[in-house]
Scaffold this motif. Sequence first.
Motif: not given
Lengths: 247, 232
Positions: A92-93, A154-155
Amino acid sequence: MPYGKPHRHPWGMATIEVNALTKTYGEMVAVDGVSFTVPPGEIFGLIGPNGAGKTTTVECILGLRSPDGGSVRVLGLDPSRKRRALAQRVGAQLQESALPDRMKVGEAMRLFAAFYARPADWRQVLRRWGLEHLRGKAFGDLSGGQRQRLLLGLALVGDPEVVVLDELTTGLDPVARRETWALIGELKESGVTAVLVSHFMDEAEHLCDRVAMLRGGRIAAMGTPADLISRAGATSLEEAYLTEVER
Amino acid sequence: MKALGRLSVSEIVLLARDPGSLFFMLAFPIMLLVLNSGNDNLEILFPSYLAMILAIGGIAAMPGILASYRERKVLRRLAITPVSPVTLLLAQVGAQVLMGLAGSVLLFAVGLVAFDVDLPAHPLPLALAFVACSLMTCSIGFVIASFAPNDRAANLIGMVVMFPMIFLSGAAVPPEALNSTLRRIGDWLPLTQGVQALRDGWFGTPEAFPLLVMAGIIAVCMAIAGALFRWD
């Protein structure tokens, strides 16, 4: 394909099931009986004005909040009870999340990759999202658009089956927005299921298979972008949205 | 384990990039040692300064770090990864232990080379006391971080708790320098047990009592911090 895994879910099982979800904060009803299902591989959009309940819905899907009523299932699991098990499979972002200012881009990618049992190759994610040249740059020195791209990377570094993207392209310039759209298209081809929260109607129209329009904590309309446009007698999702919101 | 290792490395790298931590945990104790180098019995300063280094890191610096992670939504981002709160806190301890060790080794190296001080008498009990003291200061720091509303408050509370503690417990100045009233107040402070255990290991007779008291303090503080922990 560096991201995502092909459909692993048994046929007929929805990847995300939200059923009569309610969430209140004190007197305020943030989400009031929202139901929808997202089948595997779909890109599902949540749109609506500020305070419509989009972020709260997403937070319940991620297990950051427990529903007051109704139920949520992601990959067959209850996020409020199985947060960590789901976190292995859901990327998730979030809106307004950050990293320590002195952490460098490459370090962040490597660190987050270490959180997952079967991560993607973090170097490849860096390249894919055009972050390679920023690898040695500290988070505090990144521009808004660069931060956004890093948080997106990063997600995906955990190689998730489901991604939740809240305000995907806010802060990106038009070129970067289009690039991001293209990458979301690639994600879709790799079989990832996505929930996308957006303020940009052109984005939802372009990227989403189906869209739910939230207003006052309820679903005001739901369907494919083309459906919603024709039902409203509009020419674009933006026009359909404005018609719906002003009604 | 991989997550804990990486997170600890990451935290120690961040600490090493912070000029404040570098100064207070590495340079400041050496400065104090040099300023006191006219004393005949320099050995008594070392266990005290070790306790001071650990208190500066665990009680004064670390709560601000954790609280700023919460305030700036770093914790919120970590909450949607598979990392557990325990791993997160252990990584902070790991970083503080390593940073404290770096400061202590540096301090002792200066003492050894410049002032020809004696080696510690009981290295193993000393190591045990060091780890216990570090865990204790960190667990006190976690309690501060868990109820502080924001990072400025956490920093302030950390300072307010740390400063009287390092003076009254005999960490910033050795217990011999305190009058009896101050020492009696100091007897009630957690860090006094850390100073005692470190002194026992350095030049005294290692005893279990201070270590047991520290274990109790760690257990109570961790239970409180665990119950109060919040991602945002």
